[in-house]
Design an enzyme around this catalytic site. Structure first.
Site, PDB file in Angstrom:
ATOM      1  N   ARG A  63       9.451  26.424 -29.698  1.00  0.00           N
ATOM      2  CA  ARG A  63      10.363  26.607 -30.820  1.00  0.00           C
ATOM      3  C   ARG A  63      11.802  26.371 -30.349  1.00  0.00           C
ATOM      4  O   ARG A  63      12.163  26.726 -29.235  1.00  0.00           O
ATOM      5  CB  ARG A  63      10.248  28.027 -31.381  1.00  0.00           C
ATOM      6  CG  ARG A  63       8.970  28.267 -32.176  1.00  0.00           C
ATOM      7  CD  ARG A  63       8.936  29.662 -32.802  1.00  0.00           C
ATOM      8  NE  ARG A  63       8.786  30.695 -31.807  1.00  0.00           N
ATOM      9  CZ  ARG A  63       9.758  31.476 -31.346  1.00  0.00           C
ATOM     10  NH1 ARG A  63      10.987  31.351 -31.816  1.00  0.00           N
ATOM     11  NH2 ARG A  63       9.508  32.389 -30.428  1.00  0.00           N
ATOM     12  N   TYR A 111       6.112  20.162 -32.515  1.00  0.00           N
ATOM     13  CA  TYR A 111       5.572  21.381 -31.902  1.00  0.00           C
ATOM     14  C   TYR A 111       5.220  22.421 -32.972  1.00  0.00           C
ATOM     15  O   TYR A 111       5.963  22.620 -33.934  1.00  0.00           O
ATOM     16  CB  TYR A 111       6.590  21.978 -30.896  1.00  0.00           C
ATOM     17  CG  TYR A 111       6.123  23.324 -30.414  1.00  0.00           C
ATOM     18  CD1 TYR A 111       5.089  23.419 -29.473  1.00  0.00           C
ATOM     19  CD2 TYR A 111       6.620  24.503 -30.963  1.00  0.00           C
ATOM     20  CE1 TYR A 111       4.598  24.644 -29.092  1.00  0.00           C
ATOM     21  CE2 TYR A 111       6.129  25.743 -30.580  1.00  0.00           C
ATOM     22  CZ  TYR A 111       5.114  25.806 -29.643  1.00  0.00           C
ATOM     23  OH  TYR A 111       4.615  27.026 -29.277  1.00  0.00           O
ATOM     24  N   LYS A 121       5.515  30.389 -38.807  1.00  0.00           N
ATOM     25  CA  LYS A 121       6.772  31.139 -38.630  1.00  0.00           C
ATOM     26  C   LYS A 121       7.744  30.907 -39.787  1.00  0.00           C
ATOM     27  O   LYS A 121       8.401  31.829 -40.254  1.00  0.00           O
ATOM     28  CB  LYS A 121       7.445  30.753 -37.318  1.00  0.00           C
ATOM     29  CG  LYS A 121       6.577  30.919 -36.088  1.00  0.00           C
ATOM     30  CD  LYS A 121       6.095  32.328 -35.890  1.00  0.00           C
ATOM     31  CE  LYS A 121       5.448  32.487 -34.523  1.00  0.00           C
ATOM     32  NZ  LYS A 121       4.869  33.832 -34.346  1.00  0.00           N
ATOM     33  N   HIS A 144       5.848  40.216 -37.662  1.00  0.00           N
ATOM     34  CA  HIS A 144       5.265  39.509 -36.515  1.00  0.00           C
ATOM     35  C   HIS A 144       4.318  40.478 -35.804  1.00  0.00           C
ATOM     36  O   HIS A 144       4.635  41.000 -34.741  1.00  0.00           O
ATOM     37  CB  HIS A 144       6.425  39.090 -35.602  1.00  0.00           C
ATOM     38  CG  HIS A 144       6.075  38.127 -34.513  1.00  0.00           C
ATOM     39  ND1 HIS A 144       6.858  37.985 -33.383  1.00  0.00           N
ATOM     40  CD2 HIS A 144       5.060  37.229 -34.372  1.00  0.00           C
ATOM     41  CE1 HIS A 144       6.332  37.057 -32.598  1.00  0.00           C
ATOM     42  NE2 HIS A 144       5.244  36.589 -33.168  1.00  0.00           N
ATOM     43  N   SER A 163       7.109  37.136 -28.812  1.00  0.00           N
ATOM     44  CA  SER A 163       6.269  36.014 -28.415  1.00  0.00           C
ATOM     45  C   SER A 163       5.905  36.120 -26.936  1.00  0.00           C
ATOM     46  O   SER A 163       6.757  36.428 -26.104  1.00  0.00           O
ATOM     47  CB  SER A 163       6.995  34.697 -28.647  1.00  0.00           C
ATOM     48  OG  SER A 163       7.158  34.515 -30.024  1.00  0.00           O
ATOM     49  N   CYS A 221       4.053  38.291 -25.424  1.00  0.00           N
ATOM     50  CA  CYS A 221       4.059  39.659 -24.885  1.00  0.00           C
ATOM     51  C   CYS A 221       2.779  40.421 -25.199  1.00  0.00           C
ATOM     52  O   CYS A 221       2.756  41.654 -25.111  1.00  0.00           O
ATOM     53  CB  CYS A 221       5.272  40.419 -25.391  1.00  0.00           C
ATOM     54  SG  CYS A 221       6.804  39.812 -24.687  1.00  0.00           S
ATOM     55  N   ASP A 277      -1.065  37.555 -35.050  1.00  0.00           N
ATOM     56  CA  ASP A 277       0.344  37.136 -34.989  1.00  0.00           C
ATOM     57  C   ASP A 277       1.190  37.614 -36.169  1.00  0.00           C
ATOM     58  O   ASP A 277       2.346  37.941 -35.988  1.00  0.00           O
ATOM     59  CB  ASP A 277       0.428  35.608 -34.894  1.00  0.00           C
ATOM     60  CG  ASP A 277       1.782  35.123 -34.399  1.00  0.00           C
ATOM     61  OD1 ASP A 277       2.216  35.570 -33.320  1.00  0.00           O
ATOM     62  OD2 ASP A 277       2.419  34.315 -35.108  1.00  0.00           O
ATOM     63  N   ARG A 321      -0.822  25.775 -25.725  1.00  0.00           N
ATOM     64  CA  ARG A 321      -1.456  26.593 -26.773  1.00  0.00           C
ATOM     65  C   ARG A 321      -2.875  26.137 -27.082  1.00  0.00           C
ATOM     66  O   ARG A 321      -3.200  24.958 -26.959  1.00  0.00           O
ATOM     67  CB  ARG A 321      -0.625  26.478 -28.063  1.00  0.00           C
ATOM     68  CG  ARG A 321       0.809  26.990 -27.934  1.00  0.00           C
ATOM     69  CD  ARG A 321       0.892  28.449 -28.263  1.00  0.00           C
ATOM     70  NE  ARG A 321       2.181  29.042 -27.921  1.00  0.00           N
ATOM     71  CZ  ARG A 321       2.586  30.228 -28.389  1.00  0.00           C
ATOM     72  NH1 ARG A 321       1.831  30.915 -29.232  1.00  0.00           N
ATOM     73  NH2 ARG A 321       3.742  30.736 -28.022  1.00  0.00           N
TER      74      ARG A 321
HETATM   75  P1  GTP Z   1       2.844  34.668 -29.517  1.00  0.00           P
HETATM   76  O1  GTP Z   1       1.519  34.147 -29.916  1.00  0.00           O
HETATM   77  O2  GTP Z   1       3.750  33.646 -28.893  1.00  0.00           O
HETATM   78  O3  GTP Z   1       3.568  35.426 -30.584  1.00  0.00           O
HETATM   79  O4  GTP Z   1       2.572  35.709 -28.255  1.00  0.00           O
HETATM   80  P2  GTP Z   1       1.522  36.904 -28.087  1.00  0.00           P
HETATM   81  O5  GTP Z   1       2.265  38.187 -28.322  1.00  0.00           O
HETATM   82  O6  GTP Z   1       0.288  36.697 -28.849  1.00  0.00           O
HETATM   83  O7  GTP Z   1       1.212  36.847 -26.527  1.00  0.00           O
HETATM   84  P3  GTP Z   1      -0.193  36.762 -25.748  1.00  0.00           P
HETATM   85  O8  GTP Z   1      -1.187  37.798 -26.164  1.00  0.00           O
HETATM   86  O9  GTP Z   1      -0.657  35.371 -25.814  1.00  0.00           O
HETATM   87  O10 GTP Z   1       0.261  37.166 -24.267  1.00  0.00           O
HETATM   88  C1  GTP Z   1       0.989  36.305 -23.473  1.00  0.00           C
HETATM   89  C2  GTP Z   1       1.156  36.773 -22.050  1.00  0.00           C
HETATM   90  O11 GTP Z   1       1.175  38.199 -21.902  1.00  0.00           O
HETATM   91  C3  GTP Z   1       0.046  36.274 -21.157  1.00  0.00           C
HETATM   92  O12 GTP Z   1       0.664  35.682 -20.040  1.00  0.00           O
HETATM   93  C4  GTP Z   1      -0.724  37.503 -20.768  1.00  0.00           C
HETATM   94  O13 GTP Z   1      -1.252  37.366 -19.488  1.00  0.00           O
HETATM   95  C5  GTP Z   1       0.330  38.589 -20.830  1.00  0.00           C
HETATM   96  N1  GTP Z   1      -0.254  39.906 -21.160  1.00  0.00           N
HETATM   97  C6  GTP Z   1      -0.904  40.240 -22.303  1.00  0.00           C
HETATM   98  N2  GTP Z   1      -1.309  41.534 -22.279  1.00  0.00           N
HETATM   99  C7  GTP Z   1      -0.876  42.037 -21.090  1.00  0.00           C
HETATM  100  C8  GTP Z   1      -0.969  43.325 -20.488  1.00  0.00           C
HETATM  101  O14 GTP Z   1      -1.512  44.281 -21.041  1.00  0.00           O
HETATM  102  N3  GTP Z   1      -0.404  43.479 -19.235  1.00  0.00           N
HETATM  103  C9  GTP Z   1       0.219  42.446 -18.591  1.00  0.00           C
HETATM  104  N4  GTP Z   1       0.745  42.661 -17.405  1.00  0.00           N
HETATM  105  N5  GTP Z   1       0.327  41.205 -19.142  1.00  0.00           N
HETATM  106  C10 GTP Z   1      -0.209  41.007 -20.370  1.00  0.00           C
HETATM  107 MN    MN Z   2      -0.332  35.067 -29.998  1.00  0.00          MN
HETATM  108 MN    MN Z   3       4.074  34.772 -32.520  1.00  0.00          MN
END
Ligand code: GTP
Ligand code: MN
Ligand code: MN
Length: 610
Positions: free
Chosen positions: A83, A223, A232, A252, A274, A276, A299, A392
């Site tokens: 983004r 993208y 979004k 979100h 994002s 996280c 999401d 992705r």
């Molecule tokens: P968007 O789809 O971009 O909104 O992001 P999202 O919030 O869905 O993130 P996603 O679940 O794909 O997590 C992305 C990153 O966070 C990855 O690199 C994971 O390894 C890391 N991650 C997720 N859960 C944990 C956790 O409980 N502990 C740690 N240390 N890392 C985590």
């Molecule tokens: Mn996600």
């Molecule tokens: Mn997102």
């Protein structure tokens, strides 16, 4: 000179599958401006999808993989991978209604700019018309959109991410419904005889939103977050503006169903910025005996009050657009099973020699040889990652083995708890419960996280991200926070409890204090029991924390002392945090609700810093 040997727009419209003048006027006006060679209406049929797939394979935009089944790979232009927040605009009449966090350009001025860049932008290409509905078509208030785009990649991805085609167009016609106008072009017109490239895009990018007209214009990027406009742009930026006017929330957030050993279920929503952990948590498989988790969304959540005063959440999407790196057989086996079920579009991951995909973290052992996302040879000795950090997977949500049976409930599921959280090495405890709605909104308003690769810019810098919505609020952030406060004042509201979590706190040696991933179920269990009134808590200056032994560590290889470290409220860290909160509220300016300013003073008091 924009019109080259082509029929008039009326000729291009003869096969339109609707007589709806609002729809036809919209499509006609965009065609007149962008002068495509052809117009194709997306029906959602399998024949049409097959034919689009073969065309996109012929132009090199996508590659068919040998496995998973029915799966495709796209490598983007290396400058079109995330983004672009600095090219994203909220064009409200008044600057104050967009500010202070959004980029703002007056609507008339932006429309002038867009008139220029979109003129002839689809020359040499087909304009696809994608009718779609966000959420269920049988919802009490179905939410429609029509995206016109010159990108087959967008058509294929939208077909996974939203309910598209005849199902939406028929309902728009039958109900005489309004729809959000979504206009997208990759911004790469073709001259006669000019060869196309695999990933057309432009170095000029505009991701623009007109919250008052409820329309979206996106130029120059292919993208996902910039181009799949149902996601979004509509389901968060435009929908947040609609939700503000109508008294609901567009957020979100993931949506998760939790069931305890007694068979009692509760629904939880969680907002993390994002990259996280939303997609991970949405698919969690608890390893605590008797506990079960099921997925509803990963999401976006739209929450409206039901007749019983509870907030009901729907996932407006139909697919997952997940961060690939870090998604693996150990961290997220549920997502891996969903991906293996097929029907995926992958972007910027690495290719294996046998025609499959790989990314960092998928398996412990790295393959001996790959083709990286830029198309170069890659071996475990290579110094750059094989997959782009923001690569992705785009996968039908119906593939998710843990999908809750009620995921298609047109009006959603009642939410008992909301979690806010971000990626912080220090300060923020593993989990706390806020004392009431306003305190919860306050904790959401100061949500902070170290930046990730999900947006262009520096990685690892702490920034405030209110409710994980910073890049997605379609109006003034202070007014948005006031809207949250006002939701809490709704007559007869039975509000969810609000919690703040941080899976990412580090020890002195920089290791994670909490193992995270599957083990987060232990925190969810505490949340569930707090909502039920069966778990004890201690009061800290920043919220209610679990008592010693309050987090179930049975079968887990970490000590209670380590959990206490993850839960610790350190006065020196909070003194610094408070200064940063003061600076943050100053930055937000006078629209910050008085209720939240009062929360800061109460926190200052509880920390003994008055
Ligand atoms: P968007 O789809 O971009 O909104 O992001 P999202 O919030 O869905 O993130 P996603 O679940 O794909 O997590 C992305 C990153 O966070 C990855 O690199 C994971 O390894 C890391 N991650 C997720 N859960 C944990 C956790 O409980 N502990 C740690 N240390 N890392 C985590
Ligand atoms: Mn996600
Ligand atoms: Mn997102």
């Amino acid at each position: 000179m924009t019109v080259i040997d082509r029929g008039s727009v009326e000729d291009l419209l003869v096969n339109a599958p609707t007589k709806n003048s609002k729809v036809l006027d919209f499509v006609r006006s965009i065609a007149e401006r962008t002068t495509p060679d052809a117009i194709e209406w997306i029906t959602g049929s399998e024949e049409q999808r097959s034919s689009l797939l073969s065309q996109a394979i012929d132009t090199g935009t996508i590659v068919k993989l040998s496995h998973p089944e029915d799966s495709y790979y796209a490598a983007s232009d290396p400058d079109d991978v995330a983004r672009v927040e600095d090219r994203t605009f909220i064009c409200s009449e008044k600057e104050e209604d967009a500010g202070p966090l959004n980029n703002w350009v007056a609507p008339a001025e932006m429309k002038g700019i867009l008139n220029d860049v979109f003129a002839g932008a689809m020359r040499g290409r087909t304009m696809y018309v994608i009718p779609f509905v966000m959420g269920h078509v049988d919802a009490t208030q179905p939410m429609f959109g029509i995206e016109v785009t010159d990108s087959p990649y967008v058509v294929l991805s939208m077909g996974i991410m939203a309910r598209t085609g005849d199902v939406a167009l028929e309902a728009i016609d039958r109900l005489g419904a309004d729809f959000v106008e979504c206009v997208h072009s990759v911004g790469a017109p073709l001259e006669p005889g000019q060869d196309d490239v695999a990933w057309p895009c432009s170095s000029t990018k505009y991701i623009t939103h007109f919250p008052e007209d409820r329309s979206i214009w996106s130029y120059g990027s292919g993208y996902g977050g910039n181009a799949l406009l149902g996601k979004k742009a509509y389901a968060l930026r435009i929908a947040s503006a609609i939700a503000h006017d109508e008294g609901w929330l567009a957020e979100h957030m993931l949506i998760l169903k939790l069931t305890n050993p007694e068979g009692e279920s509760k629904y939880v929503a969680a907002a993390f910025p994002s990259a996280c952990g939303k997609t991970n948590l949405a698919m969690i498989e608890p390893n605590i005996p008797g506990w079960k988790a099921e997925t509803l969304g990963d999401d976006i959540a739209w929450m409206r009050f039901g007749p019983d005063g509870q907030l009901y959440a729907v996932n407006p999407e139909f697919g997952l657009f997940g961060v690939a790196p870090g998604t693996g057989y150990v961290t997220n086996p549920t997502a891996m099973t969903a991906i293996e079920a097929g029907g995926n579009v992958f972007t910027n991951v690495a290719l294996t020699d046998d025609g499959g995909v790989w990314w960092e973290g998928m398996t412990d052992e790295k393959p001996a040889h790959l083709t990286d996302w830029r198309g170069n040879d890659w071996t475990p000795e290579s110094e750059t990652p094989a997959a782009h950090p923001n690569s992705r997977f785009c996968t039908p949500i119906a593939n998710v083995p843990t999908i809750a049976p009620e995921w298609q409930n047109p009006d959603g599921v009642p939410i008992s708890a909301i979690l806010f959280g971000g990626r912080r090495k220090t300060t923020m405890p593993l989990v706390t419960q806020t004392s009431d709605w306003n305190h919860g909104v306050f904790m959401g308003s100061i949500l902070s996280s170290e930046t990730t690769a999900a947006a262009v810019g520096k990685v690892g810098v702490v920034r405030r991200d209110p409710m994980a919505m910073r890049p997605f609020i379609g109006y003034n952030v202070g007014d948005y926070l006031q809207h949250w406060i006002n939701i809490g004042k709704t007559d007869g509201a039975r509000l969810p409890k609000i919690f703040y979590v941080n899976w990412f706190r580090r020890a002195e040696d920089n290791s994670f204090l909490w193992p995270g991933f599957t083990e987060n179920a232990r925190i969810l269990k505490w949340v569930f029991e707090r909502v039920n009134g069966t778990a004890d808590a201690v009061q800290t200056p920043v919220g209610f924390a679990p008592v010693a032994g309050g987090i179930d560590l049975d079968g887990l290889d970490i000590t209670e002392e380590q959990v206490q470290k993850a839960l610790e409220v350190k006065p020196d860290e909070w003194a610094e945090e408070l200064q940063s909160i003061d600076a943050w509220y100053d930055e937000l300016g006078e629209h910050v609700p008085a209720e939240l300013r009062a929360e800061v003073e109460e926190l200052r008091d509880r920390l003994g810093l008055k």
